[in-house]
Design a protein around this motif. Structure first.
Motif, PDB file in Angstrom:
ATOM      1  N   PHE A 178       0.826  -1.205   0.000  1.00  0.00           N
ATOM      2  CA  PHE A 178       0.000   0.000   0.000  1.00  0.00           C
ATOM      3  C   PHE A 178       0.862   1.257   0.000  1.00  0.00           C
ATOM      4  CE2 PHE A 178      -2.535   3.248   2.289  1.00  0.00           C
ATOM      5  CZ  PHE A 178      -3.548   3.389   1.358  1.00  0.00           C
ATOM      6  N   GLU A 179       1.917   1.219   0.799  1.00  0.00           N
ATOM      7  CA  GLU A 179       2.839   2.370   0.835  1.00  0.00           C
ATOM      8  C   GLU A 179       3.527   2.551  -0.519  1.00  0.00           C
ATOM      9  OE1 GLU A 179       5.404   1.478   4.092  1.00  0.00           O
ATOM     10  OE2 GLU A 179       3.928   2.066   5.624  1.00  0.00           O
ATOM     11  N   GLU A 180       3.894   1.415  -1.134  1.00  0.00           N
ATOM     12  CA  GLU A 180       4.532   1.473  -2.453  1.00  0.00           C
ATOM     13  C   GLU A 180       3.567   2.033  -3.497  1.00  0.00           C
ATOM     14  OE1 GLU A 180       6.565  -1.633  -5.644  1.00  0.00           O
ATOM     15  OE2 GLU A 180       6.295  -2.240  -3.529  1.00  0.00           O
ATOM     16  N   TRP A 181       2.290   1.644  -3.389  1.00  0.00           N
ATOM     17  CA  TRP A 181       1.264   2.132  -4.321  1.00  0.00           C
ATOM     18  C   TRP A 181       1.093   3.641  -4.200  1.00  0.00           C
ATOM     19  CZ3 TRP A 181      -1.548   0.776  -8.431  1.00  0.00           C
ATOM     20  CH2 TRP A 181      -2.725   1.483  -8.715  1.00  0.00           C
ATOM     21  N   GLN A 182       1.102   4.135  -2.982  1.00  0.00           N
ATOM     22  CA  GLN A 182       0.929   5.576  -2.754  1.00  0.00           C
ATOM     23  C   GLN A 182       2.097   6.392  -3.327  1.00  0.00           C
ATOM     24  OE1 GLN A 182       0.193   5.561   1.565  1.00  0.00           O
ATOM     25  NE2 GLN A 182      -1.848   6.362   1.132  1.00  0.00           N
ATOM     26  N   LYS A 183       3.283   5.801  -3.345  1.00  0.00           N
ATOM     27  CA  LYS A 183       4.461   6.512  -3.848  1.00  0.00           C
ATOM     28  C   LYS A 183       4.546   6.508  -5.373  1.00  0.00           C
ATOM     29  CE  LYS A 183       7.235   5.475   0.264  1.00  0.00           C
ATOM     30  NZ  LYS A 183       8.364   4.673   0.777  1.00  0.00           N
ATOM     31  N   MET A 184       3.784   5.632  -6.017  1.00  0.00           N
ATOM     32  CA  MET A 184       3.841   5.516  -7.476  1.00  0.00           C
ATOM     33  C   MET A 184       3.278   6.758  -8.145  1.00  0.00           C
ATOM     34  SD  MET A 184       2.707   1.524  -7.957  1.00  0.00           S
ATOM     35  CE  MET A 184       2.546   1.633  -9.736  1.00  0.00           C
ATOM     36  N   THR A 185       3.835   7.106  -9.304  1.00  0.00           N
ATOM     37  CA  THR A 185       3.342   8.261 -10.063  1.00  0.00           C
ATOM     38  C   THR A 185       2.094   7.880 -10.855  1.00  0.00           C
ATOM     39  OG1 THR A 185       4.704   7.690 -11.969  1.00  0.00           O
ATOM     40  CG2 THR A 185       5.701   9.113 -10.288  1.00  0.00           C
ATOM     41  N   SER A 186       1.410   8.885 -11.371  1.00  0.00           N
ATOM     42  CA  SER A 186       0.193   8.638 -12.157  1.00  0.00           C
ATOM     43  C   SER A 186       0.482   7.804 -13.398  1.00  0.00           C
ATOM     44  CB  SER A 186      -0.436   9.968 -12.577  1.00  0.00           C
ATOM     45  OG  SER A 186      -0.779  10.726 -11.454  1.00  0.00           O
ATOM     46  N   SER A 187       1.625   8.048 -14.023  1.00  0.00           N
ATOM     47  CA  SER A 187       1.979   7.287 -15.234  1.00  0.00           C
ATOM     48  C   SER A 187       2.255   5.822 -14.906  1.00  0.00           C
ATOM     49  CB  SER A 187       3.202   7.910 -15.902  1.00  0.00           C
ATOM     50  OG  SER A 187       4.304   7.940 -15.005  1.00  0.00           O
ATOM     51  N   GLN A 188       2.834   5.570 -13.708  1.00  0.00           N
ATOM     52  CA  GLN A 188       3.096   4.189 -13.286  1.00  0.00           C
ATOM     53  C   GLN A 188       1.801   3.445 -12.960  1.00  0.00           C
ATOM     54  OE1 GLN A 188       5.831   5.166 -10.091  1.00  0.00           O
ATOM     55  NE2 GLN A 188       7.579   4.331 -11.248  1.00  0.00           N
ATOM     56  N   LYS A 189       0.823   4.180 -12.452  1.00  0.00           N
ATOM     57  CA  LYS A 189      -0.467   3.566 -12.103  1.00  0.00           C
ATOM     58  C   LYS A 189      -1.368   3.368 -13.320  1.00  0.00           C
ATOM     59  CE  LYS A 189      -0.777   5.426  -7.394  1.00  0.00           C
ATOM     60  NZ  LYS A 189      -1.562   6.299  -6.493  1.00  0.00           N
ATOM     61  N   LYS A 190      -1.044   4.061 -14.409  1.00  0.00           N
ATOM     62  CA  LYS A 190      -1.938   4.094 -15.565  1.00  0.00           C
ATOM     63  C   LYS A 190      -2.226   2.696 -16.117  1.00  0.00           C
ATOM     64  CE  LYS A 190      -2.710   6.660 -19.836  1.00  0.00           C
ATOM     65  NZ  LYS A 190      -2.159   7.662 -20.783  1.00  0.00           N
ATOM     66  N   MET A 191      -1.202   1.834 -16.170  1.00  0.00           N
ATOM     67  CA  MET A 191      -1.382   0.489 -16.709  1.00  0.00           C
ATOM     68  C   MET A 191      -2.418  -0.287 -15.886  1.00  0.00           C
ATOM     69  SD  MET A 191       1.426  -2.572 -17.080  1.00  0.00           S
ATOM     70  CE  MET A 191       1.536  -2.809 -15.302  1.00  0.00           C
ATOM     71  N   TYR A 192      -2.320  -0.187 -14.561  1.00  0.00           N
ATOM     72  CA  TYR A 192      -3.239  -0.898 -13.674  1.00  0.00           C
ATOM     73  C   TYR A 192      -4.651  -0.316 -13.771  1.00  0.00           C
ATOM     74  CZ  TYR A 192       1.110  -2.760 -11.824  1.00  0.00           C
ATOM     75  OH  TYR A 192       2.332  -3.371 -11.705  1.00  0.00           O
ATOM     76  N   GLN A 193      -4.724   0.996 -13.935  1.00  0.00           N
ATOM     77  CA  GLN A 193      -6.037   1.640 -14.090  1.00  0.00           C
ATOM     78  C   GLN A 193      -6.723   1.198 -15.375  1.00  0.00           C
ATOM     79  OE1 GLN A 193      -4.725   5.680 -13.751  1.00  0.00           O
ATOM     80  NE2 GLN A 193      -4.885   5.719 -11.503  1.00  0.00           N
ATOM     81  N   GLN A 194      -5.918   1.020 -16.445  1.00  0.00           N
ATOM     82  CA  GLN A 194      -6.479   0.553 -17.715  1.00  0.00           C
ATOM     83  C   GLN A 194      -6.968  -0.895 -17.588  1.00  0.00           C
ATOM     84  OE1 GLN A 194      -7.071   2.317 -20.625  1.00  0.00           O
ATOM     85  NE2 GLN A 194      -8.233   0.453 -21.041  1.00  0.00           N
ATOM     86  N   LEU A 195      -6.193  -1.707 -16.876  1.00  0.00           N
ATOM     87  CA  LEU A 195      -6.603  -3.099 -16.637  1.00  0.00           C
ATOM     88  C   LEU A 195      -7.900  -3.147 -15.815  1.00  0.00           C
ATOM     89  CD1 LEU A 195      -3.143  -4.739 -15.821  1.00  0.00           C
ATOM     90  CD2 LEU A 195      -4.558  -5.159 -17.849  1.00  0.00           C
TER      91      LEU A 195
END
Length: 275
Positions: A178-195
């Motif tokens: 969870f802490e790692e997820w919070q530190k991720m940038t929007s571009s890094q999260k984008k793949m998971y959001q698309q999935l």
């Protein structure tokens, strides 16, 4: 907010999910019971089947050392179903005696409770019954093949990285992820959001097919309210016509009843004039 997100993330974990959910719910139940009752509250008696399980589990585990506990439980359940009534009788008799003792102990226990404690005990019982109904419904939906709910971006991230996550325990791994997820940038999260978006589309398509099938087999009660079939316009038109026809018939009958006395008077007058 963080705690709620972590709890929702359990849906993506096949093994640890149950342990964590159980731990959270059990702690709440222990707290609730502790505050409404004393330590001398009678324990629920074992059923005949549970007694049989306790007797047979060591035997089955010894005979099947490489089989997991779930498969052993299934084997014991099958053995119980195949057990003759004469061999079930000792377990059922013992369960019946314990049940009677439990009822007597509960009557004495309830007599010691204050009105507030008694009401809290009733509320706890209602809560447990609601939980059992929800569990039965969930099991039924699984048997009927209801599609799994869509996963969030964080759920997908956790499922992908859980095995290699840092932490000695399941909660520790979840916290680090969870802490790692919070530190991720929007571009890094984008793949998971698309999935996650793709999973939503998958869920809606599967749900539509499933709900259509449920409606066909007469289980429209399981269909979401917004997707329930509405009566066709043709049927509504027929009903309207029928009601109009009925209204016309009533008017005609009322008109004939009103006109009848007037016609009778005319006939009498005509007869008198002829005379």
């Amino acid at each position: 907010m963080a705690a709620a997100l972590l709890v929702r993330a359990l849906a993506s974990l096949p093994g640890p999910r149950c342990a964590l959910r159980c731990g959270a719910s059990c702690s709440v139940e222990k707290w609730f019971s502790k505050h409404i009752s004393s330590d001398n509250r009678p324990k629920q008696p074992l059923t005949a089947y549970i007694r049989f399980c306790k007797d047979q589990q060591p035997i089955f585990r010894k005979q099947n050392p490489d089989v997991n506990i779930l498969d052993i439980t299934k084997k014991i359940a099958h053995a119980w179903r195949e057990l003759p009534a004469s061999e079930k009788q000792p377990y059922e008799a013992a369960a019946k005696i314990d049940r009677q003792v439990y009822k007597e102990q509960m009557a004495k226990y309830k007599a010691q409770l204050s009105p507030a404690q008694e009401e809290a005990l009733k509320e706890e019982k209602r809560r447990k019954m609601a939980k059992r109904r929800a569990t039965r419904k969930k099991r039924q939906l699984t048997v009927l093949g209801k599609p799994k709910r869509p996963r969030s971006a964080f759920n997908i991230f956790m499922a992908e990285h859980f095995q290699e996550a840092k932490g000695a325990s399941v909660p520790g791994k979840m916290k680090n992820l969870f802490e790692e997820w919070q530190k991720m940038t929007s571009s890094q999260k984008k793949m998971y959001q698309q999935l996650a978006e793709d999973d939503k589309i998958r869920y809606e398509n599967e749900m539509k097919s499933w709900e259509d099938h449920m409606a066909e087999i007469g289980r429209e009660d399981l269909v979401r309210y917004k997707n329930r079939r509405k009566p066709s316009k043709g049927k509504k038109t027929t009903k309207k016509k029928t009601s109009k026809q009925r209204a016309t018939t009533v008017k005609k009958s009322l008109g004939s009843k009103v006109a009848a006395p007037a016609m009778k008077k005319k006939r009498v007058k005509a007869k008198q004039s002829e005379e």
